[in-house]
Design a protein around this motif. Structure first.
Motif, PDB file in Angstrom:
ATOM      1  N   ILE A 244      16.430   3.421  57.383  1.00 48.07           N
ATOM      2  CA  ILE A 244      15.941   2.113  58.010  1.00 48.07           C
ATOM      3  C   ILE A 244      16.113   1.799  58.798  1.00 48.07           C
ATOM      4  N   ARG A 245      15.619   2.165  59.763  1.00 54.32           N
ATOM      5  CA  ARG A 245      15.462   1.658  61.028  1.00 54.32           C
ATOM      6  C   ARG A 245      15.208   0.348  61.206  1.00 54.32           C
ATOM      7  N   ASP A 246      16.011  -0.759  62.337  1.00 53.10           N
ATOM      8  CA  ASP A 246      15.381  -1.973  62.388  1.00 53.10           C
ATOM      9  C   ASP A 246      14.307  -1.845  63.412  1.00 53.10           C
ATOM     10  N   VAL A 247      12.871  -1.646  64.155  1.00 51.76           N
ATOM     11  CA  VAL A 247      12.025  -0.944  64.809  1.00 51.76           C
ATOM     12  C   VAL A 247      11.464  -2.692  64.963  1.00 51.76           C
ATOM     13  N   ARG A 248      10.981  -2.931  66.115  1.00 53.68           N
ATOM     14  CA  ARG A 248      10.807  -3.864  66.566  1.00 53.68           C
ATOM     15  C   ARG A 248       9.029  -3.862  66.706  1.00 53.68           C
ATOM     16  N   ASP A 249       8.489  -5.046  65.700  1.00 50.39           N
ATOM     17  CA  ASP A 249       7.066  -4.333  65.382  1.00 50.39           C
ATOM     18  C   ASP A 249       6.782  -6.552  65.159  1.00 50.39           C
ATOM     19  N   ALA A 250       5.902  -6.703  66.398  1.00 49.82           N
ATOM     20  CA  ALA A 250       5.566  -8.269  65.817  1.00 49.82           C
ATOM     21  C   ALA A 250       4.848  -8.982  64.563  1.00 49.82           C
ATOM     22  N   GLU A 251       4.164  -7.721  64.165  1.00 50.09           N
ATOM     23  CA  GLU A 251       3.367  -8.487  62.808  1.00 50.09           C
ATOM     24  C   GLU A 251       3.907  -7.968  61.678  1.00 50.09           C
TER      25      GLU A 251
ATOM     26  N   VAL B  88      22.448   6.497  41.475  1.00 52.60           N
ATOM     27  CA  VAL B  88      23.689   5.216  42.331  1.00 52.60           C
ATOM     28  C   VAL B  88      22.788   4.902  43.237  1.00 52.60           C
ATOM     29  N   LEU B  89      22.499   3.144  43.644  1.00 55.52           N
ATOM     30  CA  LEU B  89      21.421   2.891  44.904  1.00 55.52           C
ATOM     31  C   LEU B  89      22.770   2.699  45.950  1.00 55.52           C
ATOM     32  N   ALA B  90      23.208   2.777  46.828  1.00 52.69           N
ATOM     33  CA  ALA B  90      24.172   3.301  48.157  1.00 52.69           C
ATOM     34  C   ALA B  90      23.126   2.761  49.370  1.00 52.69           C
ATOM     35  N   ALA B  91      23.754   1.832  50.071  1.00 55.52           N
ATOM     36  CA  ALA B  91      23.496   1.172  51.455  1.00 55.52           C
ATOM     37  C   ALA B  91      25.153   1.105  52.625  1.00 55.52           C
ATOM     38  N   ALA B  92      24.356   1.735  53.758  1.00 50.66           N
ATOM     39  CA  ALA B  92      25.278   1.930  54.673  1.00 50.66           C
ATOM     40  C   ALA B  92      25.196   1.749  56.204  1.00 50.66           C
TER      41      ALA B  92
ATOM     42  N   ASP C 213      26.871  -1.362  48.295  1.00 43.66           N
ATOM     43  CA  ASP C 213      26.699  -2.512  49.126  1.00 43.66           C
ATOM     44  C   ASP C 213      28.197  -1.846  50.380  1.00 43.66           C
ATOM     45  N   GLU C 214      27.662  -1.846  51.319  1.00 45.98           N
ATOM     46  CA  GLU C 214      28.816  -1.537  52.711  1.00 45.98           C
ATOM     47  C   GLU C 214      29.058  -0.437  52.189  1.00 45.98           C
ATOM     48  N   PHE C 215      28.711   0.437  51.696  1.00 51.19           N
ATOM     49  CA  PHE C 215      28.905   2.030  51.709  1.00 51.19           C
ATOM     50  C   PHE C 215      29.808   2.591  52.652  1.00 51.19           C
TER      51      PHE C 215
ATOM     52  N   ASP D 271      28.712   9.006  59.628  1.00 54.15           N
ATOM     53  CA  ASP D 271      29.967   8.982  59.408  1.00 54.15           C
ATOM     54  C   ASP D 271      30.332   9.279  58.017  1.00 54.15           C
ATOM     55  N   PHE D 272      29.922  10.484  57.284  1.00 53.87           N
ATOM     56  CA  PHE D 272      30.244  10.083  55.704  1.00 53.87           C
ATOM     57  C   PHE D 272      30.262  12.107  55.850  1.00 53.87           C
ATOM     58  N   GLN D 273      31.409  12.665  55.201  1.00 55.07           N
ATOM     59  CA  GLN D 273      31.675  13.821  54.504  1.00 55.07           C
ATOM     60  C   GLN D 273      30.087  14.507  53.544  1.00 55.07           C
ATOM     61  N   SER D 274      30.388  15.634  54.376  1.00 58.33           N
ATOM     62  CA  SER D 274      29.356  16.507  53.650  1.00 58.33           C
ATOM     63  C   SER D 274      29.122  16.545  52.532  1.00 58.33           C
ATOM     64  N   THR D 275      30.415  16.433  51.779  1.00 58.17           N
ATOM     65  CA  THR D 275      30.287  16.749  49.982  1.00 58.17           C
ATOM     66  C   THR D 275      30.201  15.203  48.702  1.00 58.17           C
ATOM     67  N   ILE D 276      30.079  14.281  49.925  1.00 54.45           N
ATOM     68  CA  ILE D 276      29.683  12.925  49.002  1.00 54.45           C
ATOM     69  C   ILE D 276      28.029  13.272  49.431  1.00 54.45           C
ATOM     70  N   LEU D 277      27.743  13.348  50.666  1.00 53.48           N
ATOM     71  CA  LEU D 277      26.378  13.297  51.140  1.00 53.48           C
ATOM     72  C   LEU D 277      25.067  14.087  50.328  1.00 53.48           C
ATOM     73  N   SER D 278      25.743  15.723  50.099  1.00 54.89           N
ATOM     74  CA  SER D 278      25.243  15.916  49.005  1.00 54.89           C
ATOM     75  C   SER D 278      25.062  15.814  47.629  1.00 54.89           C
ATOM     76  N   ARG D 279      25.215  14.862  47.144  1.00 56.19           N
ATOM     77  CA  ARG D 279      25.118  14.799  45.636  1.00 56.19           C
ATOM     78  C   ARG D 279      24.202  13.174  45.999  1.00 56.19           C
ATOM     79  N   PHE D 280      23.776  12.912  46.500  1.00 58.44           N
ATOM     80  CA  PHE D 280      22.990  12.306  46.581  1.00 58.44           C
ATOM     81  C   PHE D 280      21.100  12.630  46.798  1.00 58.44           C
ATOM     82  N   ASP D 281      21.018  12.363  45.791  1.00 56.36           N
ATOM     83  CA  ASP D 281      18.705  12.774  45.507  1.00 56.36           C
ATOM     84  C   ASP D 281      17.964  13.275  47.177  1.00 56.36           C
ATOM     85  N   LEU D 282      17.994  12.016  47.321  1.00 56.37           N
ATOM     86  CA  LEU D 282      17.027  11.391  48.379  1.00 56.37           C
ATOM     87  C   LEU D 282      18.510  10.186  49.383  1.00 56.37           C
ATOM     88  N   ILE D 283      18.051  10.949  50.615  1.00 54.23           N
ATOM     89  CA  ILE D 283      18.424   9.906  51.559  1.00 54.23           C
ATOM     90  C   ILE D 283      17.807   9.761  52.703  1.00 54.23           C
ATOM     91  N   PHE D 284      17.420   7.948  52.665  1.00 59.47           N
ATOM     92  CA  PHE D 284      16.358   7.630  53.758  1.00 59.47           C
ATOM     93  C   PHE D 284      16.904   7.406  55.134  1.00 59.47           C
TER      94      PHE D 284
END
Length: 326
Positions: free
Chosen positions: A116-123, A79-83, A40-42, A101-114
């Motif tokens: 996740i945004r905090d979108v306002r949705d009442a439901e 590796v499951l990382a959150a930032a 966490d807090e990568f 704000d990450f170097q491409s050398t570390i980002l390219s090592r993750f298979d999937l990058i998502f």
């Protein structure tokens, strides 16, 4: 975050206080061999500590050469990382390169990058609030329901699939994957020639990532061979995650023209000049005035939308007036 160090994640050499001999002590990635490491807090980690896990994520091993001890330790782990984004929250008016704000050398090592945004949705907000309140009121256990597959059965299935099923790509699937990879590379090469800069470079590591995803999809169905159908699903998943994250930002909102992007920035500056802090202006009047200055209505409304998300502006009188907050 800052509590994670290179030695704590990989391995360290410790001196015995009684005998004076040195011995190895494995870190989190070594102890989690065959499992999952969650970080966490990568974004708060020191750059030199993030560099230490490059080998572990690339080669699935850690090389140690300290105090006369030379060895290689297995780190066959996911590796499951959150930032958090650079500005605390994701800014639509900035590109993915500026938000991540990450170097491409570390980002390219993750298979999937998502992203996740905090979108306002009442439901959805109501559903989350109800779940949190149930946890604090002790009603979570009462609401717990058995899924379609019992948990113990699912555990045994995953264990069986991991140890007994090792699928490989078929020839047709390999050709399909090769064509998809070349197509993605060409598309990103065209964007670079037009002045765009992806936050995550598309390299051979991404090709290997899609291969792993395809084989994982085949393993989930206990198939000995990964077919074209698995490759199509893997490519679709890659496009919805890493590729979407690499190109998200201004270009993802239909703003493909550099002139339109400049108009949005110009509109944002004009709005701040026109409306003082604490003042209100009719929304129609503001749009008309900026159109007279030669700015398109679409750029003006996009600038207003972004400033509302930043909470720099707020709507009053049922959206008829725009008030500047800061």
């Amino acid at each position: 975050g800052k509590g994670s160090s290179a030695a704590g994640l990989t391995a360290s050499v410790i001196k015995d206080g009684n005998t004076g001999e040195f011995f190895l002590e494995g870190g989190a990635m070594v102890l989690a061999d065959g499992g999952v490491v969650c970080i966490d807090e990568f974004d708060k980690m020191r750059p030199e500590d993030r560099v230490a896990i490059h080998e572990a994520m690339e080669q699935q091993t850690i090389s140690v050469a300290k105090a006369g001890i030379t060895t290689v330790l297995n780190t066959r782990t996911s590796v499951l990382a959150a930032a958090n984004p650079t500005f605390g929250r994701y800014d639509d008016m900035k590109t993915a390169v500026e938000n991540i704000d990450f170097q491409s050398t570390i980002l390219s090592r993750f298979d999937l990058i998502f992203i996740i945004r905090d979108v306002r949705d009442a439901e959805r907000d109501q559903r989350i609030a109800r779940h949190v309140m149930s946890l604090h009121s002790g009603g979570a256990s009462a609401e717990a329901k058995e899924g379609e597959i019992p948990l113990e059965t699912l555990r045994r299935f995953v264990c069986f699939a991991r140890h007994r099923c090792s699928p490989r790509l078929s020839e047709s699937a390999a050709r399909r994957l090769q064509d998809e990879y070349i197509r993605i590379r060409q598309r990103y090469g065209q964007e670079n020639s037009e002045g765009g800069q992806p936050a995550i470079p598309i390299t051979v590591r991404q090709l290997e990532a899609i291969i792993r995803i395809s084989e994982s999809l085949a393993r989930a169905t206990l198939q000995p061979v990964a077919t074209e159908r698995h490759v199509e699903q893997a490519v679709q998943l890659f496009k919805q995650s890493t590729e979407d994250a690499a190109s998200r930002g201004l270009m993802m909102e239909g703003m493909t023209s550099p002139a339109l992007i400049a108009d949005v920035h110009k509109s944002e500056k004009a709005i701040k000049d026109r409306i003082g802090i604490g003042m209100s202006v009719p929304e129609r009047t503001l749009v008309a005035e900026l159109k007279e200055r030669g700015v398109s209505e679409g750029a003006v409304r996009k600038a207003i939308s972004v400033m509302l998300q930043r909470q720099e502006l707020e709507l009053r009188s049922q959206g008829k007036y725009i008030c500047r907050r800061r």
